[in-house]
Write an enzyme that holds these catalytic residues in place. Structure first.
Site, mmCIF file in Angstrom:
data_model
loop_
_atom_site.group_PDB
_atom_site.id
_atom_site.type_symbol
_atom_site.label_atom_id
_atom_site.label_comp_id
_atom_site.label_asym_id
_atom_site.label_seq_id
_atom_site.Cartn_x
_atom_site.Cartn_y
_atom_site.Cartn_z
ATOM 1 N N ASP A 190 12.862 -30.992 -14.684
ATOM 2 C CA ASP A 190 12.590 -29.882 -15.593
ATOM 3 C C ASP A 190 12.676 -28.578 -14.800
ATOM 4 O O ASP A 190 12.839 -28.586 -13.584
ATOM 5 C CB ASP A 190 11.238 -30.043 -16.287
ATOM 6 C CG ASP A 190 10.086 -30.215 -15.307
ATOM 7 O OD1 ASP A 190 10.347 -30.247 -14.100
ATOM 8 O OD2 ASP A 190 8.933 -30.315 -15.761
ATOM 9 N N ASP A 210 6.375 -35.883 -22.005
ATOM 10 C CA ASP A 210 7.298 -36.399 -20.988
ATOM 11 C C ASP A 210 6.992 -37.850 -20.628
ATOM 12 O O ASP A 210 7.782 -38.486 -19.923
ATOM 13 C CB ASP A 210 7.218 -35.549 -19.711
ATOM 14 C CG ASP A 210 7.818 -34.173 -19.898
ATOM 15 O OD1 ASP A 210 8.801 -34.067 -20.647
ATOM 16 O OD2 ASP A 210 7.304 -33.209 -19.312
#
Length: 1001
Positions: free
Chosen positions: A448, A747
């Site tokens: 990310d 996530d």
């Protein structure tokens, strides 16, 4: 006996009045008396009788107050009378009726001496006293395995048992034949050698288990935000106490049992306790009960801690669970199969040696030291036959012991333990052992952006009102400033605390902190004063799907109701039909205006700014839902989050190592591309139509189309957690070993689906950390690359030891088998082979397992899923060294006496000494599987040099001073020089062998 409702309420009023009338500030301790009365009366449901009323009357007497205070001078009297078991049971059993009868959640706050807004006050009833009274937030775990249990496990090994049986029989017959003074040598030597092997392996396993327990404790020491003294503070979960007010947000694990105080849209996952997967809604009217160990899946709020540690259900359950960290990793499983295969080969060789030696013995081909036949039919004594058979069986069993490479699992354990400890120093905490080795095989890293590639230190650098950039808010109409203040300060999960001296303290996430800081400095808002003027009616919590948050508020003085939205600029803009200009007028957003606003968003994104929009609408007072259409755009802010130093270099080193980096972010495509170029993930001249994609587009492709383009993608913008999971699954189907970084609750699926999940230690939620294999403690991508390097180092060190160990095994098996078949005796005795097994397995494993990562590890291509554990290069090296050792030792076996003009005893000592020294020199060859310079960086690994030195010293002691134990003879300087000279030839042989190319296939 139960209390009647009227009696109950009257008594509450009476006690409350008594408290308010007679408790002045100098008599704070008197509150404890009332708490005791409340708890004894209501929580235990006992009738308040005349004695209680008498006590209340006595409180009126000032002289009696002094007596009470003198009693309570001791800290032991704090919270006296509170039944912590009943309080814990109230929450554990979710007894809502009992809570209502008791007076509700706010009454519990009073009883526990806390405050709904400010939490506990440290000077009145400190943390330590609460721990004494209610217990600490830890639980008693089952006792860890003792050292003795590891020793007992070692005795369960079949070969060890057989050796000990042989040793005992040899000891008995030896004493009978030669007397106690000399008859114990053979049997006693084997027993001592076996005990040494057991001691070393047991100590190693014991220390290893202790280290894993320590790492386990560190992984559970999470940080929790609590309110104390009116300030939000971060404390260890172990320091949570009863009465604490805990701040909860999405992804947090609830640290103790407690009661819901306030918040919005709070939902928890109680599957860890109940097994039910549905999320449970938490509110003050129906279900205010929060249970330790469950997870916040949506919303935010505050809870009052009512029981901690072993007093809550989670603690009671954990008290019965053994946290066994000695898990078998995939590599250890592969090595166990290899060990089993080699053990079977050793078993076959040992059987052949046993049969050969017995045939030679019973056919009269075996001679003793005097040159006479050991077996001459019926003339041979039964004791002599038994002694000879025991010696033959011991030799065969010892071959099995040496053949089985018991050092392989030990090498893996040592390597993993050492790597885990070093990785902690490099800001990476390993939660699952298998991640260490798997990371070495990684071919793709999906990372990310925020906080990993960037610093996660947001600050507002640009502000647009409509299409016009605003340099100072003094240009704006007062109405617009007022609405912007509402938007920034009411639609937030952050908080501002004023300090008597110094700037205000801002708490919350990076984005929230940046916007609140901008509101304080640019909009000149008084945060706490503003919040008091408004009442929050409804909250829509931010989530990664909608990428926005909203709030419905009413102004106390006017009763006007406003809907405020804040979030990703494109999404908020799509909800707007009008916008404010700086004069305070509202203008419609037509096609041209929308196009212009889109260009402003693209402009900020191209400068690597995160673009956040504010929108509002005046709502119907009766409508509790947030309006989502026909909103008015209040403004656009650009937040700068600079790239971390060193990220570009880390990305380049990954490229050189053949590892593909993919950035997956929720930001828009322009911001994502800008950051990707800045970090080096995208290169100039790259086809951006293929390398950059948006999440919805990837999601809408067919499976075949996704599989075709997934390897070409470098950046995925506007992605949802589902898109991230989809990419991981596609990459794994293509045969990649995938590592994923993540910090949010959403996530978790991708972190679990990946081969290696890496969560963020600072910004990561507890759900994300629990779903991951490794926690990156500094949230830095360079640490991810460090983990990759350590993973490769772990795999490489294990390969080094396999090559070294198999060389020992092959040489020992061949020399003993050939010698037994040809001459009827084995040159290496049981004790000598056990000694080789001990120092080569244990010290060799320790030496090679502690090699630090070298820069050349990142010059190689990834190992991947299919590459064999023993490569062609390793076979080349080990077969060459084993062939040399076997050749030299067989020459010494058959011609040694003639070459050195020595007797059989000295010749056997020369063979033993040369064999051990060959392994010492070959240990240097094993340091590098391919490079010819085996001494590069050797001084950096002092442990390796030290272990080699210890091995040589121990070998000198064995040969020169433990002659009867090791069955050796002293060697002179010439013989020692010969042994060293022969052994040292393994260095030039190793150099020559590495010149021979090996096909990668």
């Amino acid at each position: 006996m139960a209390i009647h409702t009227s009696e109950h309420s009257d008594t509450i009023m009476f006690l409350s009045n008594e408290r308010d009338s007679y408790l002045g500030k100098p008599h704070k301790r008197l509150q404890l008396v009332f708490r005791a009365i409340y708890f004894v009366a209501f929580l235990n449901k006992k009738r308040i009788d005349r004695n209680t009323l008498v006590l209340s009357q006595l409180v009126r007497d000032r002289s009696y107050i002094i007596n009470i205070e003198s009693i309570n001078d001791h800290e032991k009297q704090l919270f006296h009378g509170i039944n912590k078991e009943a309080l814990a049971k109230l929450v554990r059993e979710k007894d809502f009726n009992g809570l209502v009868q008791f007076g509700g959640v706010l009454q519990v706050v009073v009883i526990l001496g806390s405050d709904q807004k400010e939490g506990i006050r440290m000077h009145e009833n400190g943390v330590e006293q609460r721990k004494v009274t209610f217990g600490s937030n830890i639980y008693d775990k089952p006792q860890a395995k003792s050292f003795l249990s590891f020793v007992v496990e070692g005795f369960n090994d079949t070969t060890i048992i057989i050796l000990l049986v042989c040793a005992v029989l040899s000891l008995g017959f030896g004493i009978k034949q030669h007397g106690p003074k000399e008859g114990w040598y053979d049997g006693g030597s084997i027993i001592v050698a076996v005990i040494l092997v057991l001691a070393v392996s047991s100590i190693s396993n014991f220390k290893q288990s202790r280290q894993f327990l320590k790492l386990s404790e560190e992984s559970k020491d999470i940080k929790v935000e609590v309110m104390r003294e009116g300030r939000r503070q971060e404390v260890s979960i172990f320091d949570i106490v009863v009465g604490d007010v805990v701040c909860l947000k999405i992804g947090d694990q609830i640290p103790a049992d407690g009661l819901f105080l306030d918040g919005h849209s709070l939902q928890v996952d109680e599957s860890s306790m109940t097994g039910e997967s549905d999320h449970v809604q938490i509110n003050e009217t129906q279900n205010p009960f929060l249970v330790c160990g469950t997870k916040v899946m949506d919303g935010y709020g505050h809870m009052l801690v009512t029981s901690v540690g072993a007093n809550n259900a989670w603690g009671q359950m954990m008290c019965t669970i053994t946290d066994d960290k000695n898990e078998q990793t995939p590599l250890q499983n592969r090595l166990n199969k290899l060990t089993k295969y080699i053990g079977n080969v050793g078993l076959l060789v040992a059987f052949l040696v046993l049969v050969t030696l017995m045939i030679r013995y019973f056919t009269g081909h075996t001679e003793n030291e005097s040159g006479q036949k050991e077996f001459v039919g019926s003339k041979t004594k039964a004791d002599d036959i038994m002694n000879s058979l025991i010696r033959i069986i011991a030799a065969a069993v010892t071959i099995i012991v040496v053949a089985i490479p018991e050092g392989l699992p030990l090498a893996v354990t040592l390597t993993l333990a050492y790597s885990m400890r070093r990785m902690m120093l490099d800001h990476a905490m390993v939660r699952k052992l298998s991640a260490c080795e798997t990371m070495g095989s990684a071919t793709t890293i999906c990372t990310d952006k925020t906080g990993t590639l960037t610093l996660n230190q947001m600050q507002v650098t640009e502000f647009f009102l409509g299409t016009e950039m605003i340099m100072t808010t003094s240009q704006l109409a007062p109405d617009v400033v007022q609405l912007l203040q509402e938007a920034a300060c009411l639609n937030t999960t952050g908080d501002v605390y004023t300090t008597p001296s110094g700037p205000p303290e801002i708490c919350g996430g990076p984005t929230e902190k940046a916007i609140l800081s901008w509101a304080l400095t640019s909009l000149l808002v008084n945060f706490n004063e503003l919040k008091q003027k408004y009442q929050i009616l409804h909250v829509e919590v931010f989530n990664s799907q909608k990428k926005r948050s909203g709030v419905l508020v009413t102004k106390n003085s006017t009763g006007k109701v406003h809907t405020h939205w804040k979030g990703a600029a494109e999404m908020i803009l799509a909800m707007c039909s009008t916008y404010y200009v700086k004069s305070g007028k509202i203008a419609p957003i037509d096609h041209e205006e929308r196009k212009e606003l889109d260009l402003k968003i693209e402009y900020m994104a191209s400068k690597s700014l995160r673009c956040i929009a504010f929108a509002y609408k005046e709502s119907n007072a009766k409508n509790q839902a947030l309006e989502e259409t026909e909103l008015t755009l209040l403004g656009l802010v650009g937040l700068k989050d600079p790239c971390r130093p060193g990220v570009k270099g880390a990305v380049e080193s990954c490229r050189a190592a053949g590892v593909s980096i993919k950035m997956i972010t929720g930001d828009n495509v322009f911001t994502a591309k800008s950051i990707a170029f800045e970090c080096g993930i995208l290169q100039p001249g790259e086809d951006l139509n293929i390398a950059v994609i948006e999440g919805p587009a990837f999601r809408n492709y067919s499976q075949e189309e996704r599989m075709e383009i997934v390897e070409k993608i470098r950046v995925m913008a506007r992605s949802s957690p589902f898109d991230k999971l989809l990419m991981v699954e596609c990459l794994k189907q293509k045969g990649h070993v995938v590592a994923v970084t993540g910090d949010g609750t959403n996530d978790a699926p991708a972190l679990k689906a990946a081969d290696i999940g890496l969560s963020m230690g600072i910004q990561g939620t507890e759900v994300a950390k629990e779903s991951s294999d490794i926690v990156i403690l500094d949230d830095n991508f360079t640490t991810v690359v460090t983990v990759l390097k350590w993973g490769r180092c772990v795999y490489n060190n294990i390969q080094k030891f396999i090559q070294f160990q198999l060389t020992v095994n092959v040489a020992a098996l061949v020399i003993n088998f050939v010698a037994a078949a040809s001459s009827g005796e084995v040159p290496l005795t049981a004790v000598q082979l056990l000694w080789v097994n001990l120092i080569m397995d244990t010290l060799g494993a320790l030496a090679l397992a502690t090699e630090r990562p070298s820069s050349d590890l990142m010059d190689k291509k990834p190992i991947g899923r299919t590459k064999p554990l023993i490569t062609g290069v390793m076979w080349r090296n080990l077969l060459a060294q084993a062939l040399y050792q076997v050749t030299v030792l067989l020459i010494l076996q058959f011609k040694g006496s003639a070459i050195f003009h020595v007797n059989k005893k000295v010749k056997d000592t020369l063979i033993f000494n040369t064999f051990v020294l060959c392994q010492v020199f070959n240990e240097f060859n094993a340091r590098n599987l391919e490079k010819k310079n085996i001494f590069h960086g050797i001084l950096k690994n002092r442990l390796f040099v030290g272990i080699v030195g210890v091995t040589i010293v121990l070998q000198v002691i064995m040969v020169e001073f433990l002659r009867r134990f090791a069955d050796t003879e002293r060697l002179n300087w010439t013989q020692w020089a010969a042994c060293i000279g022969i052994s040292s030839l393994s260095w030039p042989i190793g150099w020559i062998i590495k010149c021979i190319p090996v096909s990668n296939k």
